[in-house]
Design an enzyme around this catalytic site. Structure first.
Site, short mmCIF file in Angstrom:
data_model
loop_
_atom_site.label_atom_id
_atom_site.label_comp_id
_atom_site.label_asym_id
_atom_site.label_seq_id
_atom_site.Cartn_x
_atom_site.Cartn_y
_atom_site.Cartn_z
N LYS A 183 66.30 55.78 26.36
CA LYS A 183 66.50 54.88 27.46
C LYS A 183 65.53 53.72 27.39
CE LYS A 183 67.19 58.99 30.27
NZ LYS A 183 66.51 59.87 31.24
N GLY A 184 64.52 53.85 26.52
CA GLY A 184 63.40 52.91 26.51
C GLY A 184 63.76 51.45 26.30
N GLU A 210 64.93 47.96 19.88
CA GLU A 210 64.06 49.10 20.17
C GLU A 210 62.92 48.69 21.10
OE1 GLU A 210 63.54 51.98 20.66
OE2 GLU A 210 63.34 53.27 18.94
N ASP A 211 62.38 49.67 21.80
CA ASP A 211 61.25 49.40 22.68
C ASP A 211 59.94 49.30 21.89
OD1 ASP A 211 61.33 52.11 22.05
OD2 ASP A 211 61.09 52.82 24.10
N ASP A 236 56.19 53.07 16.41
CA ASP A 236 54.89 53.73 16.35
C ASP A 236 54.71 54.22 14.92
OD1 ASP A 236 52.56 54.95 17.32
OD2 ASP A 236 53.61 56.71 18.02
N PHE A 286 48.72 54.38 24.28
CA PHE A 286 49.99 54.87 24.79
C PHE A 286 50.36 53.98 25.97
CE2 PHE A 286 53.03 57.36 27.14
CZ PHE A 286 53.86 57.79 26.11
N VAL A 287 51.49 53.26 25.82
CA VAL A 287 51.85 52.26 26.83
C VAL A 287 53.11 52.67 27.60
CG1 VAL A 287 50.72 50.33 25.68
CG2 VAL A 287 53.08 50.89 25.09
N ASP A 329 58.41 54.96 29.14
CA ASP A 329 58.09 55.98 30.16
C ASP A 329 56.94 56.90 29.75
OD1 ASP A 329 59.48 57.50 28.11
OD2 ASP A 329 59.60 59.10 29.59
N ARG A 366 59.11 53.46 33.98
CA ARG A 366 60.04 52.57 33.26
C ARG A 366 60.29 51.27 34.02
NH1 ARG A 366 62.38 55.50 29.01
NH2 ARG A 366 62.87 57.68 29.43
#
Ligand code: 5GP
Length: 173
Positions: free
Chosen positions: A41-42, A97-98, A101, A150-151, A157, A163
Site C-alpha cells: 500500500k506504500g 515504489e515508496d 532499502d 526507518f521512515v 507505515d 501512512r
C-alpha cells in the site's frame, strides 16, 4: 511505543520534487502512453500525486506483495498477494515504489515484470536508502536519497499507522 522524532522531508519539498519527477517522466515518455504500476500500500499516495504531474495518457494498475520477515527487515523472499489486472505486453510500464532499502523486493518484482514482455520497464522510487543496498536494481527516477533511518509518512507505515502524514518522518524506536 514508537514516535516521530524528526521530519526528514517536509510537505513543500515533497510536492516540489514530485512535480519535478512528473515533468521528467512527461519529457522522457513524450508521444507514448504509460502504465503506472503501484506497489500496495506504500506507493499509493506517491502514485496518486505523481500521476497528476504526468502530462501523458496514463493508466494505473496495482500489485500487492509481502516480503517475509519482521516489520523492519526485508527477507528477500517475495510473495505476490495481488497480481496485476492488465497485460504488460507491448506497454510502457513504470513501476512506482515508496522506498528502496535492500533492493530485494524490487529486484524480484523487476525480473518478474520483465518476463511479461513490456515494451519498456522502468522504476521510479520516492525514497532510496543506498547504504542498505544488497542487490543493484535499475532505478530510473529517485525522489530523495536518505540515510539509513526507518521512515514513515506519505504512504509509508509502521504497523499500518502513519501512512496519512503529509511529510516523511523518522520513527524513533
Ligand atoms: P527492500 O526489499 O528494498 O529491502 O524493502 C522494500 C520495502 O521495505 C519497502 O517497499 C517498504 O515496504 C519496506 N521498507 C524499507 N525501508 C522502510 C522504511 O524506512 N520505512 C518503511 N515504512 N518501510 C520500509
Amino acid at each position: 511505543m514508537s514516535s516521530i522524532s524528526q521530519i526528514l522531508v517536509d510537505e513543500a519539498t515533497l510536492k516540489a520534487r514530485v512535480k519535478e519527477l512528473g515533468a521528467a517522466i512527461t519529457k522522457d515518455y513524450a508521444g507514448k502512453s504509460l502504465l503506472l504500476v503501484g506497489v500496495l500500500k506504500g506507493a499509493v499516495i506517491f502514485l496518486s500525486e505523481l500521476a497528476q504531474r504526468i502530462d501523458l495518457p496514463a493508466t494505473f494498475d496495482f500489485m500487492a506483495v509481502s516480503s517475509y520477515g519482521s516489520a523492519t527487515e526485508s527477507s528477500g523472499v517475495v510473495r505476490i498477494l495481488k497480481d496485476l489486472d492488465e497485460s504488460l505486453e507491448g506497454r510502457h510500464v513504470l513501476v512506482v515504489e515508496d522506498i528502496i532499502d535492500t533492493g530485494l523486493t524490487l529486484d524480484y518484482l523487476y525480473r518478474h515484470l520483465a518476463s511479461r514482455k513490456p515494451a519498456s520497464l522502468a522504476i521510479c522510487t520516492l525514497l532510496d536508502k543506498p547504504s542498505r543496498r544488497q542487490v543493484e536494481v535499475p532505478v530510473k527516477y529517485v525522489g530523495f536519497q536518505i540515510p539509513d533511518y526507518f521512515v514513515v509518512g506519505y504512504g509509508l507505515d509502521f504497523n499500518e499507522m502513519y501512512r496519512n502524514l503529509p511529510y516523511i518522518a523518522v520513527l524513533e524506536p
